[in-house]
Design a protein around this motif. Structure first.
Motif, PDB file in Angstrom:
ATOM      1  N   SER A 108     -10.662   3.228  -5.902  1.00 39.01           N
ATOM      2  CA  SER A 108     -10.639   1.817  -5.517  1.00 39.01           C
ATOM      3  C   SER A 108      -9.389   1.128  -6.050  1.00 39.01           C
ATOM      4  O   SER A 108      -8.840   0.231  -5.400  1.00 39.01           O
ATOM      5  N   CYS A 109      -8.901   1.552  -7.201  1.00 39.59           N
ATOM      6  CA  CYS A 109      -7.672   0.986  -7.756  1.00 39.59           C
ATOM      7  C   CYS A 109      -6.479   1.308  -6.862  1.00 39.59           C
ATOM      8  O   CYS A 109      -5.658   0.437  -6.567  1.00 39.59           O
ATOM      9  N   VAL A 110      -6.382   2.546  -6.401  1.00 38.79           N
ATOM     10  CA  VAL A 110      -5.275   2.948  -5.520  1.00 38.79           C
ATOM     11  C   VAL A 110      -5.363   2.199  -4.194  1.00 38.79           C
ATOM     12  O   VAL A 110      -4.350   1.740  -3.656  1.00 38.79           O
ATOM     13  N   LYS A 111      -6.571   2.031  -3.656  1.00 38.20           N
ATOM     14  CA  LYS A 111      -6.741   1.277  -2.408  1.00 38.20           C
ATOM     15  C   LYS A 111      -6.288  -0.167  -2.575  1.00 38.20           C
ATOM     16  O   LYS A 111      -5.572  -0.706  -1.720  1.00 38.20           O
ATOM     17  N   ASN A 112      -6.693  -0.802  -3.678  1.00 41.03           N
ATOM     18  CA  ASN A 112      -6.288  -2.193  -3.910  1.00 41.03           C
ATOM     19  C   ASN A 112      -4.786  -2.328  -4.086  1.00 41.03           C
ATOM     20  O   ASN A 112      -4.182  -3.300  -3.610  1.00 41.03           O
ATOM     21  N   MET A 113      -4.151  -1.370  -4.744  1.00 35.36           N
ATOM     22  CA  MET A 113      -2.693  -1.403  -4.879  1.00 35.36           C
ATOM     23  C   MET A 113      -2.018  -1.234  -3.517  1.00 35.36           C
ATOM     24  O   MET A 113      -1.018  -1.888  -3.223  1.00 35.36           O
ATOM     25  N   ALA A 114      -2.571  -0.362  -2.665  1.00 37.45           N
ATOM     26  CA  ALA A 114      -2.008  -0.173  -1.325  1.00 37.45           C
ATOM     27  C   ALA A 114      -2.145  -1.451  -0.499  1.00 37.45           C
ATOM     28  O   ALA A 114      -1.194  -1.858   0.181  1.00 37.45           O
ATOM     29  N   TYR A 115      -3.319  -2.096  -0.562  1.00 32.47           N
ATOM     30  CA  TYR A 115      -3.503  -3.359   0.163  1.00 32.47           C
ATOM     31  C   TYR A 115      -2.527  -4.423  -0.330  1.00 32.47           C
ATOM     32  O   TYR A 115      -1.936  -5.166   0.464  1.00 32.47           O
ATOM     33  N   ALA A 116      -2.338  -4.500  -1.620  1.00 37.12           N
ATOM     34  CA  ALA A 116      -1.414  -5.491  -2.181  1.00 37.12           C
ATOM     35  C   ALA A 116       0.019  -5.213  -1.739  1.00 37.12           C
ATOM     36  O   ALA A 116       0.776  -6.143  -1.410  1.00 37.12           O
ATOM     37  N   CYS A 117       0.407  -3.941  -1.694  1.00 36.20           N
ATOM     38  CA  CYS A 117       1.755  -3.594  -1.231  1.00 36.20           C
ATOM     39  C   CYS A 117       1.937  -3.941   0.235  1.00 36.20           C
ATOM     40  O   CYS A 117       3.001  -4.434   0.642  1.00 36.20           O
ATOM     41  N   ILE A 118       0.920  -3.710   1.048  1.00 42.30           N
ATOM     42  CA  ILE A 118       0.999  -4.039   2.482  1.00 42.30           C
ATOM     43  C   ILE A 118       1.141  -5.547   2.672  1.00 42.30           C
ATOM     44  O   ILE A 118       1.975  -6.018   3.456  1.00 42.30           O
ATOM     45  N   VAL A 119       0.331  -6.325   1.948  1.00 41.97           N
ATOM     46  CA  VAL A 119       0.405  -7.784   2.059  1.00 41.97           C
ATOM     47  C   VAL A 119       1.761  -8.289   1.586  1.00 41.97           C
ATOM     48  O   VAL A 119       2.382  -9.161   2.222  1.00 41.97           O
ATOM     49  N   ALA A 120       2.266  -7.747   0.492  1.00 40.85           N
ATOM     50  CA  ALA A 120       3.580  -8.160  -0.005  1.00 40.85           C
ATOM     51  C   ALA A 120       4.674  -7.805   0.992  1.00 40.85           C
ATOM     52  O   ALA A 120       5.594  -8.607   1.229  1.00 40.85           O
ATOM     53  N   PHE A 121       4.590  -6.635   1.598  1.00 44.52           N
ATOM     54  CA  PHE A 121       5.585  -6.226   2.601  1.00 44.52           C
ATOM     55  C   PHE A 121       5.541  -7.149   3.809  1.00 44.52           C
ATOM     56  O   PHE A 121       6.582  -7.559   4.316  1.00 44.52           O
ATOM     57  N   ILE A 122       4.349  -7.496   4.274  1.00 43.72           N
ATOM     58  CA  ILE A 122       4.216  -8.391   5.431  1.00 43.72           C
ATOM     59  C   ILE A 122       4.772  -9.773   5.099  1.00 43.72           C
ATOM     60  O   ILE A 122       5.496 -10.371   5.908  1.00 43.72           O
ATOM     61  N   CYS A 123       4.480 -10.281   3.929  1.00 42.21           N
ATOM     62  CA  CYS A 123       4.977 -11.609   3.541  1.00 42.21           C
ATOM     63  C   CYS A 123       6.500 -11.622   3.399  1.00 42.21           C
ATOM     64  O   CYS A 123       7.149 -12.624   3.685  1.00 42.21           O
ATOM     65  N   LYS A 124       7.073 -10.517   2.941  1.00 43.13           N
ATOM     66  CA  LYS A 124       8.530 -10.454   2.798  1.00 43.13           C
ATOM     67  C   LYS A 124       9.229 -10.266   4.137  1.00 43.13           C
ATOM     68  O   LYS A 124      10.299 -10.811   4.378  1.00 43.13           O
ATOM     69  N   SER A 125       8.625  -9.471   5.019  1.00 40.54           N
ATOM     70  CA  SER A 125       9.310  -9.135   6.268  1.00 40.54           C
ATOM     71  C   SER A 125       9.143 -10.199   7.352  1.00 40.54           C
ATOM     72  O   SER A 125      10.017 -10.361   8.190  1.00 40.54           O
ATOM     73  N   ILE A 126       8.046 -10.916   7.360  1.00 34.65           N
ATOM     74  CA  ILE A 126       7.819 -11.959   8.363  1.00 34.65           C
ATOM     75  C   ILE A 126       7.770 -13.302   7.639  1.00 34.65           C
ATOM     76  O   ILE A 126       6.780 -13.636   6.988  1.00 34.65           O
ATOM     77  N   PRO A 127       8.822 -14.110   7.765  1.00 37.23           N
ATOM     78  CA  PRO A 127       8.901 -15.353   6.990  1.00 37.23           C
ATOM     79  C   PRO A 127       7.867 -16.405   7.396  1.00 37.23           C
ATOM     80  O   PRO A 127       7.490 -17.243   6.592  1.00 37.23           O
ATOM     81  N   ASN A 128       7.377 -16.412   8.631  1.00 35.10           N
ATOM     82  CA  ASN A 128       6.449 -17.450   9.086  1.00 35.10           C
ATOM     83  C   ASN A 128       4.986 -17.135   8.743  1.00 35.10           C
ATOM     84  O   ASN A 128       4.102 -17.935   9.045  1.00 35.10           O
ATOM     85  N   VAL A 129       4.727 -16.003   8.151  1.00 39.51           N
ATOM     86  CA  VAL A 129       3.345 -15.625   7.823  1.00 39.51           C
ATOM     87  C   VAL A 129       2.764 -16.573   6.789  1.00 39.51           C
ATOM     88  O   VAL A 129       1.604 -16.976   6.870  1.00 39.51           O
ATOM     89  N   LYS A 130       3.553 -16.953   5.807  1.00 37.70           N
ATOM     90  CA  LYS A 130       3.057 -17.853   4.776  1.00 37.70           C
ATOM     91  C   LYS A 130       2.639 -19.190   5.371  1.00 37.70           C
ATOM     92  O   LYS A 130       1.621 -19.767   4.973  1.00 37.70           O
ATOM     93  N   GLU A 131       3.410 -19.712   6.332  1.00 37.28           N
ATOM     94  CA  GLU A 131       3.086 -20.992   6.934  1.00 37.28           C
ATOM     95  C   GLU A 131       1.859 -20.896   7.812  1.00 37.28           C
ATOM     96  O   GLU A 131       1.036 -21.817   7.850  1.00 37.28           O
ATOM     97  N   SER A 132       1.676 -19.772   8.505  1.00 33.98           N
ATOM     98  CA  SER A 132       0.515 -19.635   9.391  1.00 33.98           C
ATOM     99  C   SER A 132      -0.779 -19.416   8.588  1.00 33.98           C
ATOM    100  O   SER A 132      -1.858 -19.731   9.059  1.00 33.98           O
ATOM    101  N   LEU A 133      -0.667 -18.900   7.382  1.00 34.43           N
ATOM    102  CA  LEU A 133      -1.847 -18.681   6.537  1.00 34.43           C
ATOM    103  C   LEU A 133      -2.048 -19.803   5.532  1.00 34.43           C
ATOM    104  O   LEU A 133      -2.874 -19.678   4.629  1.00 34.43           O
ATOM    105  N   ASN A 134      -1.329 -20.905   5.683  1.00 37.66           N
ATOM    106  CA  ASN A 134      -1.345 -21.995   4.715  1.00 37.66           C
ATOM    107  C   ASN A 134      -2.749 -22.563   4.501  1.00 37.66           C
ATOM    108  O   ASN A 134      -3.162 -22.775   3.384  1.00 37.66           O
ATOM    109  N   GLY A 135      -3.514 -22.813   5.550  1.00 36.59           N
ATOM    110  CA  GLY A 135      -4.838 -23.404   5.411  1.00 36.59           C
ATOM    111  C   GLY A 135      -5.959 -22.386   5.274  1.00 36.59           C
ATOM    112  O   GLY A 135      -7.127 -22.730   5.233  1.00 36.59           O
ATOM    113  N   PHE A 136      -5.633 -21.136   5.188  1.00 37.34           N
ATOM    114  CA  PHE A 136      -6.640 -20.067   5.175  1.00 37.34           C
ATOM    115  C   PHE A 136      -7.304 -19.963   3.867  1.00 37.34           C
ATOM    116  O   PHE A 136      -7.192 -19.860   2.853  1.00 37.34           O
TER     117      PHE A 136
END
Length: 84
Positions: free
Chosen positions: A56-84
């Motif tokens: 479960s630790c490795v899975k959570n680290m993988a999910y965190a890396c995927i989310v960090a990669f998406i936030c870095k690569s797509i600049p508008n993701v943060k704005e679209s998830l603002n109210g989430f």
């Protein structure tokens, strides 16, 4: 005579039970002695906290890396998830 034997054995059992319950020291070690050598630790991998939680630790680290990669690569993701 049967009643006297039963009372005596019950009294002995109660005495033993009370002696055991008010004991101030243990008969054997409560926790095993820790041996900090790495070979000892790795031989006892099964059943430890690490063996139960590493997947479960490795899975959570993988999910965190995927989310960090998406936030870095797509600049508008943060704005679209603002109210989430």
């Amino acid at each position: 005579p049967e009643n006297i034997i039963e009372e005596a054995s019950t009294q002995n059992l109660l005495d033993d039970l009370l002696d055991e319950s008010v004991r101030t020291s243990s008969r054997r070690p409560i926790m095993m002695q820790f041996d900090p050598s790495s070979g000892w630790i790795w031989r006892r991998w099964k059943g430890t906290v690490f063996s139960e939680t590493w997947t479960s630790c490795v899975k959570n680290m993988a999910y965190a890396c995927i989310v960090a990669f998406i936030c870095k690569s797509i600049p508008n993701v943060k704005e679209s998830l603002n109210g989430f």
